[in-house]
Design a protein around this motif. Structure first.
Motif, PDB file in Angstrom:
ATOM      1  N   CYS A   1      -8.906  23.577 -18.926  1.00 32.05           N
ATOM      2  CA  CYS A   1     -10.082  23.042 -18.233  1.00 32.05           C
ATOM      3  C   CYS A   1      -9.839  21.592 -17.817  1.00 32.05           C
ATOM      4  O   CYS A   1      -9.320  20.796 -18.604  1.00 32.05           O
ATOM      5  CB  CYS A   1     -11.303  23.098 -19.143  1.00 32.05           C
ATOM      6  SG  CYS A   1     -11.719  24.747 -19.763  1.00 32.05           S
ATOM      7  N   CYS A   2     -10.239  21.255 -16.606  1.00 32.86           N
ATOM      8  CA  CYS A   2     -10.098  19.890 -16.111  1.00 32.86           C
ATOM      9  C   CYS A   2     -10.901  19.755 -14.825  1.00 32.86           C
ATOM     10  O   CYS A   2     -11.027  20.727 -14.067  1.00 32.86           O
ATOM     11  CB  CYS A   2      -8.628  19.557 -15.845  1.00 32.86           C
ATOM     12  SG  CYS A   2      -8.329  17.882 -15.239  1.00 32.86           S
ATOM     13  N   ASP A   3     -11.419  18.575 -14.559  1.00 36.46           N
ATOM     14  CA  ASP A   3     -12.168  18.356 -13.320  1.00 36.46           C
ATOM     15  C   ASP A   3     -11.246  18.179 -12.120  1.00 36.46           C
ATOM     16  O   ASP A   3     -11.686  18.269 -10.978  1.00 36.46           O
ATOM     17  CB  ASP A   3     -13.074  17.130 -13.464  1.00 36.46           C
ATOM     18  CG  ASP A   3     -14.206  17.359 -14.454  1.00 36.46           C
ATOM     19  OD1 ASP A   3     -14.586  18.539 -14.649  1.00 36.46           O
ATOM     20  OD2 ASP A   3     -14.700  16.376 -15.026  1.00 36.46           O
ATOM     21  N   ASP A   4      -9.960  17.934 -12.374  1.00 30.84           N
ATOM     22  CA  ASP A   4      -8.979  17.783 -11.301  1.00 30.84           C
ATOM     23  C   ASP A   4      -8.151  19.066 -11.190  1.00 30.84           C
ATOM     24  O   ASP A   4      -7.447  19.435 -12.127  1.00 30.84           O
ATOM     25  CB  ASP A   4      -8.065  16.581 -11.580  1.00 30.84           C
ATOM     26  CG  ASP A   4      -7.095  16.303 -10.455  1.00 30.84           C
ATOM     27  OD1 ASP A   4      -7.385  15.448  -9.615  1.00 30.84           O
ATOM     28  OD2 ASP A   4      -6.038  16.974 -10.401  1.00 30.84           O
ATOM     29  N   LYS A   5      -8.231  19.731 -10.057  1.00 33.43           N
ATOM     30  CA  LYS A   5      -7.565  21.024  -9.899  1.00 33.43           C
ATOM     31  C   LYS A   5      -6.060  20.918 -10.062  1.00 33.43           C
ATOM     32  O   LYS A   5      -5.429  21.760 -10.723  1.00 33.43           O
ATOM     33  CB  LYS A   5      -7.893  21.619  -8.528  1.00 33.43           C
ATOM     34  CG  LYS A   5      -7.208  22.951  -8.261  1.00 33.43           C
ATOM     35  CD  LYS A   5      -7.526  23.464  -6.861  1.00 33.43           C
ATOM     36  CE  LYS A   5      -6.765  24.765  -6.572  1.00 33.43           C
ATOM     37  NZ  LYS A   5      -7.050  25.263  -5.197  1.00 33.43           N
TER      38      LYS A   5
ATOM     39  N   PRO B   1     -13.771  23.557 -14.726  1.00 34.60           N
ATOM     40  CA  PRO B   1     -13.980  22.128 -14.985  1.00 34.60           C
ATOM     41  C   PRO B   1     -13.989  21.791 -16.467  1.00 34.60           C
ATOM     42  O   PRO B   1     -14.095  22.666 -17.333  1.00 34.60           O
ATOM     43  CB  PRO B   1     -15.348  21.854 -14.348  1.00 34.60           C
ATOM     44  CG  PRO B   1     -16.038  23.176 -14.362  1.00 34.60           C
ATOM     45  CD  PRO B   1     -14.963  24.195 -14.137  1.00 34.60           C
TER      46      PRO B   1
ATOM     47  N   ARG C   1      -5.071  20.485 -13.629  1.00 34.15           N
ATOM     48  CA  ARG C   1      -5.331  21.748 -14.328  1.00 34.15           C
ATOM     49  C   ARG C   1      -4.164  22.710 -14.123  1.00 34.15           C
ATOM     50  O   ARG C   1      -3.671  23.337 -15.086  1.00 34.15           O
ATOM     51  CB  ARG C   1      -6.621  22.356 -13.790  1.00 34.15           C
ATOM     52  CG  ARG C   1      -7.227  23.453 -14.647  1.00 34.15           C
ATOM     53  CD  ARG C   1      -8.392  24.121 -13.916  1.00 34.15           C
ATOM     54  NE  ARG C   1      -9.316  23.154 -13.358  1.00 34.15           N
ATOM     55  CZ  ARG C   1      -9.948  23.313 -12.200  1.00 34.15           C
ATOM     56  NH1 ARG C   1      -9.765  24.410 -11.464  1.00 34.15           N
ATOM     57  NH2 ARG C   1     -10.779  22.393 -11.756  1.00 34.15           N
TER      58      ARG C   1
ATOM     59  N   GLN D   1     -12.911  11.984 -21.881  1.00 33.63           N
ATOM     60  CA  GLN D   1     -12.874  11.588 -20.471  1.00 33.63           C
ATOM     61  C   GLN D   1     -13.810  10.400 -20.220  1.00 33.63           C
ATOM     62  O   GLN D   1     -13.469   9.469 -19.472  1.00 33.63           O
ATOM     63  CB  GLN D   1     -13.273  12.761 -19.582  1.00 33.63           C
ATOM     64  CG  GLN D   1     -13.228  12.476 -18.084  1.00 33.63           C
ATOM     65  CD  GLN D   1     -11.815  12.276 -17.555  1.00 33.63           C
ATOM     66  OE1 GLN D   1     -11.086  13.223 -17.319  1.00 33.63           O
ATOM     67  NE2 GLN D   1     -11.424  11.012 -17.384  1.00 33.63           N
TER      68      GLN D   1
ATOM     69  N   VAL E   1     -14.807  16.165 -23.068  1.00 32.72           N
ATOM     70  CA  VAL E   1     -15.709  15.425 -22.183  1.00 32.72           C
ATOM     71  C   VAL E   1     -15.941  14.020 -22.729  1.00 32.72           C
ATOM     72  O   VAL E   1     -15.949  13.030 -21.972  1.00 32.72           O
ATOM     73  CB  VAL E   1     -17.034  16.180 -22.004  1.00 32.72           C
ATOM     74  CG1 VAL E   1     -18.078  15.295 -21.330  1.00 32.72           C
ATOM     75  CG2 VAL E   1     -16.806  17.451 -21.184  1.00 32.72           C
TER      76      VAL E   1
ATOM     77  N   LYS F   1      -6.631  11.579 -16.084  1.00 39.22           N
ATOM     78  CA  LYS F   1      -7.061  12.961 -15.881  1.00 39.22           C
ATOM     79  C   LYS F   1      -6.972  13.718 -17.199  1.00 39.22           C
ATOM     80  O   LYS F   1      -5.888  14.093 -17.640  1.00 39.22           O
ATOM     81  CB  LYS F   1      -6.192  13.635 -14.814  1.00 39.22           C
ATOM     82  CG  LYS F   1      -6.297  12.961 -13.442  1.00 39.22           C
ATOM     83  CD  LYS F   1      -5.316  13.542 -12.453  1.00 39.22           C
ATOM     84  CE  LYS F   1      -5.404  12.828 -11.109  1.00 39.22           C
ATOM     85  NZ  LYS F   1      -4.399  13.335 -10.137  1.00 39.22           N
TER      86      LYS F   1
END
Length: 220
Positions: free
Chosen positions: A160-164, A186, A167, A125, A122, A133
């Motif tokens: 884990c990632c906020d962008d599907k 996420p 990910r 990012q 985090v 990403k």
């Protein structure tokens, strides 16, 4: 194999970076070993190419490797994480950055010590901004077995990632490395994977084993 990618492994001369690089090259991806020292990077690439009997890997400086790749994998120690990426930020825009960083703080590496953000990924990012990403993955894999291509590593990879889409791409890269990638949601959920490494180190020391890992049950 998932779609063929060009992958830069920053810190690729180390045990985990070179092991992942070897497995991805073996799966058919084009891989650049990144290092501050281009000669050292090329020497590692030559060593891995000799194992595979191919020329799928090349060595380069970190900056050159990032510029050539569409996926960048960061495998440096926690103390070097943010400073390494700060020097590469100009070439990262629009790319996937896979963060393998574990927030270990010597000498108490078997005790969880998360950063103020609760997650090293985090924090990364936040540093690079929304144009990159960041995907958290591969923190809990035993590095010393990665170069044994005939060895099945019984450890799942939490991704884990906020962008599907990003990910799922990295879930595919885990599978290409002979591992099982698990869609773990996420980027904030990376706190779990980052914390687990210290727990696994404690388990290794307590039970005198080399490579404790995690497996998610209930999945086919």
């Amino acid at each position: 194999m998932s779609e063929q990618r060009t992958i830069a492994v920053i810190g690729g001369t180390g045990a985990e970076g070179s092991g992942l690089a070897l497995r991805w090259a073996n799966a058919g991806h084009r891989v650049f070993i990144g290092s501050r020292d281009a000669a050292k990077a090329q020497a590692t690439a030559d060593e891995l190419n000799a194992i595979l009997g191919t020329s799928a890997l090349s060595g380069a400086t970190n900056a050159d490797a990032v510029a050539l790749a569409d996926i960048v994998v960061l495998t440096v120690p926690y103390a070097s994480q943010l400073s390494t990426v700060e020097g590469l930020a100009g070439n990262l825009e629009g790319k996937i950055l896979v963060d393998v960083t574990v927030p270990l703080v010597p000498p108490k590496v078997s005790t969880v010590q998360l950063p103020p953000s609760d997650s090293a990924a985090v924090a990364l990012q936040t540093l690079v901004g929304p144009g990159v990403k960041v995907v958290s993955a591969f923190q809990n894999i035993s590095a010393h077995k990665l170069k044994k291509l005939d060895h099945k590593i019984p450890c799942d990879v939490l991704v884990c990632c906020d962008d599907k889409d990003a990910r799922l791409i990295v879930v595919g890269l885990a599978q290409d490395a002979g591992l099982r990638g698990i869609n773990a949601g996420p980027l904030a959920n990376s706190t779990v994977a980052e914390s687990l490494t210290s727990v696994l180190i404690w388990i290794n020391r307590t039970y005198k084993i080399p490579d404790a890992g995690i497996v998610i049950t209930g999945l086919d």
